[in-house]
Design a protein around this motif. Structure first.
Motif, mmCIF file in Angstrom:
data_model
loop_
_atom_site.group_PDB
_atom_site.id
_atom_site.type_symbol
_atom_site.label_atom_id
_atom_site.label_comp_id
_atom_site.label_asym_id
_atom_site.label_seq_id
_atom_site.Cartn_x
_atom_site.Cartn_y
_atom_site.Cartn_z
ATOM 1 N N PRO A 103 0.837 -1.209 0.000
ATOM 2 C CA PRO A 103 0.000 0.000 0.000
ATOM 3 C C PRO A 103 0.867 1.252 0.000
ATOM 4 C CG PRO A 103 0.167 -0.872 2.215
ATOM 5 C CD PRO A 103 0.967 -1.794 1.340
ATOM 6 N N SER A 104 0.260 2.398 -0.158
ATOM 7 C CA SER A 104 0.998 3.662 -0.196
ATOM 8 C C SER A 104 1.396 4.102 1.209
ATOM 9 C CB SER A 104 0.127 4.745 -0.840
ATOM 10 O OG SER A 104 0.664 6.026 -0.598
ATOM 11 N N ASP A 105 2.698 4.205 1.452
ATOM 12 C CA ASP A 105 3.177 4.684 2.756
ATOM 13 C C ASP A 105 2.789 6.140 2.985
ATOM 14 O OD1 ASP A 105 4.297 2.288 3.527
ATOM 15 O OD2 ASP A 105 6.300 2.770 2.769
ATOM 16 N N HIS A 106 2.807 6.936 1.912
ATOM 17 C CA HIS A 106 2.427 8.346 2.049
ATOM 18 C C HIS A 106 0.971 8.465 2.513
ATOM 19 C CE1 HIS A 106 6.137 9.426 -0.019
ATOM 20 N NE2 HIS A 106 5.864 10.699 0.205
ATOM 21 N N ALA A 107 0.085 7.692 1.887
ATOM 22 C CA ALA A 107 -1.328 7.730 2.277
ATOM 23 C C ALA A 107 -1.504 7.186 3.690
ATOM 24 C CB ALA A 107 -2.169 6.920 1.293
ATOM 25 N N THR A 108 -0.784 6.121 4.013
ATOM 26 C CA THR A 108 -0.869 5.542 5.355
ATOM 27 C C THR A 108 -0.475 6.564 6.411
ATOM 28 O OG1 THR A 108 -0.332 3.318 4.509
ATOM 29 C CG2 THR A 108 -0.032 3.705 6.867
ATOM 30 N N ALA A 109 0.686 7.183 6.230
ATOM 31 C CA ALA A 109 1.196 8.146 7.214
ATOM 32 C C ALA A 109 0.301 9.370 7.326
ATOM 33 C CB ALA A 109 2.619 8.563 6.846
ATOM 34 N N ALA A 110 -0.131 9.896 6.186
ATOM 35 C CA ALA A 110 -0.964 11.102 6.208
ATOM 36 C C ALA A 110 -2.299 10.838 6.887
ATOM 37 C CB ALA A 110 -1.190 11.613 4.789
ATOM 38 N N PHE A 111 -2.931 9.720 6.544
ATOM 39 C CA PHE A 111 -4.260 9.445 7.107
ATOM 40 C C PHE A 111 -4.211 9.005 8.561
ATOM 41 C CE2 PHE A 111 -5.867 9.615 2.772
ATOM 42 C CZ PHE A 111 -7.135 10.149 2.971
ATOM 43 N N VAL A 112 -3.153 8.317 8.976
ATOM 44 C CA VAL A 112 -3.095 7.904 10.379
ATOM 45 C C VAL A 112 -2.937 9.125 11.286
ATOM 46 C CG1 VAL A 112 -0.586 7.503 10.609
ATOM 47 C CG2 VAL A 112 -2.186 6.157 11.957
ATOM 48 N N ILE A 113 -2.155 10.095 10.858
ATOM 49 C CA ILE A 113 -1.991 11.316 11.663
ATOM 50 C C ILE A 113 -3.250 12.179 11.589
ATOM 51 C CG2 ILE A 113 -0.685 13.460 11.919
ATOM 52 C CD1 ILE A 113 1.788 11.927 10.965
ATOM 53 N N ALA A 114 -3.805 12.313 10.380
ATOM 54 C CA ALA A 114 -5.027 13.113 10.222
ATOM 55 C C ALA A 114 -6.171 12.533 11.045
ATOM 56 C CB ALA A 114 -5.418 13.191 8.752
ATOM 57 N N ALA A 115 -6.323 11.218 11.018
ATOM 58 C CA ALA A 115 -7.398 10.572 11.777
ATOM 59 C C ALA A 115 -7.171 10.720 13.280
ATOM 60 C CB ALA A 115 -7.495 9.098 11.400
ATOM 61 N N SER A 116 -5.922 10.641 13.704
ATOM 62 C CA SER A 116 -5.599 10.813 15.125
ATOM 63 C C SER A 116 -5.960 12.224 15.589
ATOM 64 C CB SER A 116 -4.110 10.542 15.373
ATOM 65 O OG SER A 116 -3.784 9.196 15.081
ATOM 66 N N ILE A 117 -5.677 13.214 14.751
ATOM 67 C CA ILE A 117 -6.041 14.590 15.085
ATOM 68 C C ILE A 117 -7.557 14.751 15.104
ATOM 69 C CG2 ILE A 117 -5.933 17.001 14.320
ATOM 70 C CD1 ILE A 117 -3.125 16.348 13.179
ATOM 71 N N TRP A 118 -8.226 14.141 14.123
ATOM 72 C CA TRP A 118 -9.686 14.227 14.032
ATOM 73 C C TRP A 118 -10.361 13.679 15.285
ATOM 74 C CZ3 TRP A 118 -13.594 10.546 14.039
ATOM 75 C CH2 TRP A 118 -14.865 11.010 13.665
ATOM 76 N N ILE A 119 -9.821 12.616 15.848
ATOM 77 C CA ILE A 119 -10.387 12.007 17.046
ATOM 78 C C ILE A 119 -10.428 13.009 18.207
ATOM 79 C CG2 ILE A 119 -9.901 10.294 18.860
ATOM 80 C CD1 ILE A 119 -8.929 8.439 16.546
ATOM 81 N N PHE A 120 -9.397 13.858 18.290
ATOM 82 C CA PHE A 120 -9.300 14.814 19.393
ATOM 83 C C PHE A 120 -9.841 16.194 19.035
ATOM 84 C CE2 PHE A 120 -6.357 11.584 20.729
ATOM 85 C CZ PHE A 120 -6.381 11.625 22.111
ATOM 86 N N ARG A 121 -9.700 16.573 17.766
ATOM 87 C CA ARG A 121 -10.082 17.930 17.347
ATOM 88 C C ARG A 121 -10.846 17.825 16.023
ATOM 89 N NH1 ARG A 121 -7.433 22.353 19.238
ATOM 90 N NH2 ARG A 121 -7.585 23.273 17.169
ATOM 91 N N ARG A 122 -12.172 17.734 16.137
ATOM 92 C CA ARG A 122 -13.006 17.453 14.967
ATOM 93 C C ARG A 122 -12.807 18.456 13.821
ATOM 94 N NH1 ARG A 122 -13.645 12.955 16.837
ATOM 95 N NH2 ARG A 122 -15.633 11.887 17.131
ATOM 96 N N LYS A 123 -12.962 19.756 14.115
ATOM 97 C CA LYS A 123 -12.886 20.752 13.048
ATOM 98 C C LYS A 123 -11.524 20.770 12.377
ATOM 99 C CE LYS A 123 -16.478 23.887 14.780
ATOM 100 N NZ LYS A 123 -16.789 25.247 15.267
ATOM 101 N N ALA A 124 -10.468 20.827 13.171
ATOM 102 C CA ALA A 124 -9.122 20.812 12.612
ATOM 103 C C ALA A 124 -8.861 19.478 11.921
ATOM 104 C CB ALA A 124 -8.091 21.050 13.710
ATOM 105 N N GLY A 125 -9.411 18.411 12.472
ATOM 106 C CA GLY A 125 -9.201 17.085 11.893
ATOM 107 C C GLY A 125 -9.703 16.971 10.473
ATOM 108 N N TYR A 126 -10.834 17.620 10.188
ATOM 109 C CA TYR A 126 -11.363 17.583 8.816
ATOM 110 C C TYR A 126 -10.386 18.232 7.839
ATOM 111 C CZ TYR A 126 -15.925 15.932 10.415
ATOM 112 O OH TYR A 126 -16.942 15.179 10.957
ATOM 113 N N VAL A 127 -9.747 19.304 8.253
ATOM 114 C CA VAL A 127 -8.761 19.974 7.393
ATOM 115 C C VAL A 127 -7.584 19.038 7.117
ATOM 116 C CG1 VAL A 127 -7.155 21.916 7.205
ATOM 117 C CG2 VAL A 127 -9.413 22.260 8.236
ATOM 118 N N TRP A 128 -7.119 18.362 8.174
ATOM 119 C CA TRP A 128 -6.003 17.420 8.002
ATOM 120 C C TRP A 128 -6.402 16.240 7.122
ATOM 121 C CZ3 TRP A 128 -1.235 18.795 9.065
ATOM 122 C CH2 TRP A 128 -1.006 19.771 10.031
ATOM 123 N N LEU A 129 -7.624 15.776 7.258
ATOM 124 C CA LEU A 129 -8.097 14.668 6.413
ATOM 125 C C LEU A 129 -8.181 15.088 4.945
ATOM 126 C CD1 LEU A 129 -10.852 13.146 8.725
ATOM 127 C CD2 LEU A 129 -8.780 11.972 7.938
#
Length: 199
Positions: A103-129
């Motif tokens: 699988p794509s490591d870039h997609a894995t890394a970006a989405f795992v961090i974005a999803a982690s942020i989303w769990i704690f900070r919904r609004k900011a998390g959507y931007v990261w996603l």
């Protein structure tokens, strides 16, 4: 039509945009090869806000990223397939080694961090996603990944972030160790800060 054929057809449609809308190629190159650094900077900034919630979020995201990338690496060995530019004639806009495509490591890394942020900070998390999705899309546009590569990476990242969060929600022992790690860092940080500010 097989899944592989559909995957390649969709890849062609996106990759051909590099010829049809070439004005966007510089942006796609940046997203595909440089935008991941925005996540690294973001994690550092969140950590040094020194807020308890942010530090737990960053600690969870780094643990999640380590697990997700390890899973990605194992899958890359057992489900190896060549990059699009190895098998087909494609518009390749960025240099890349001819290693495992799925699988794509870039997609894995970006989405795992974005999803982690989303769990704690919904609004900011959507931007990261959204940024993570742009990175994933750009990896197809620039010719280094198939659509299923980035979808697989995104899935690994999101699922890992959710499972790690559930671990800390359900296990008081795991949460205790996480808090001990953060507290240990803060003790060292405090000592270093005092030394720097002392006359």
């Amino acid at each position: 039509m097989s899944f592989t054929e559909v995957d390649y057809r969709v890849f062609q449609l996106i990759n051909d945009l590099g010829n049809n809308i070439s004005i966007l190629n510089p942006l796609m190159k940046i997203l595909a090869s440089k935008a991941e650094y925005v996540f690294y900077v973001g994690v550092v900034v969140y950590w040094f806000t020194r807020q308890e919630k942010h530090r737990r979020m960053v600690a969870q995201s780094l643990l999640s990223a380590s697990i997700a990338l390890a899973v990605s690496g194992v899958l890359g060995v057992f489900f190896y397939r060549d990059r699009p530019f190895v098998t087909h004639s494609v518009l390749q806009l960025i240099p890349h080694p001819a290693n495992a495509s799925f699988p794509s490591d870039h997609a894995t890394a970006a989405f795992v961090i974005a999803a982690s942020i989303w769990i704690f900070r919904r609004k900011a998390g959507y931007v990261w996603l959204i940024l993570a999705a742009c990175i994933a899309f750009s990896r197809i546009w620039t010719g280094v990944h198939y659509p299923s590569d980035v979808i697989g990476g995104a899935g690994i990242g999101i699922i890992t972030a959710i499972l790690v969060n559930q671990l800390f929600l359900r296990s008081t022992k795991a949460l205790k160790y996480l808090n001990l790690f953060i507290h240990g860092y803060e003790v060292v940080e405090s000592k270093v800060w005092r030394r720097k500010t002392s006359p």
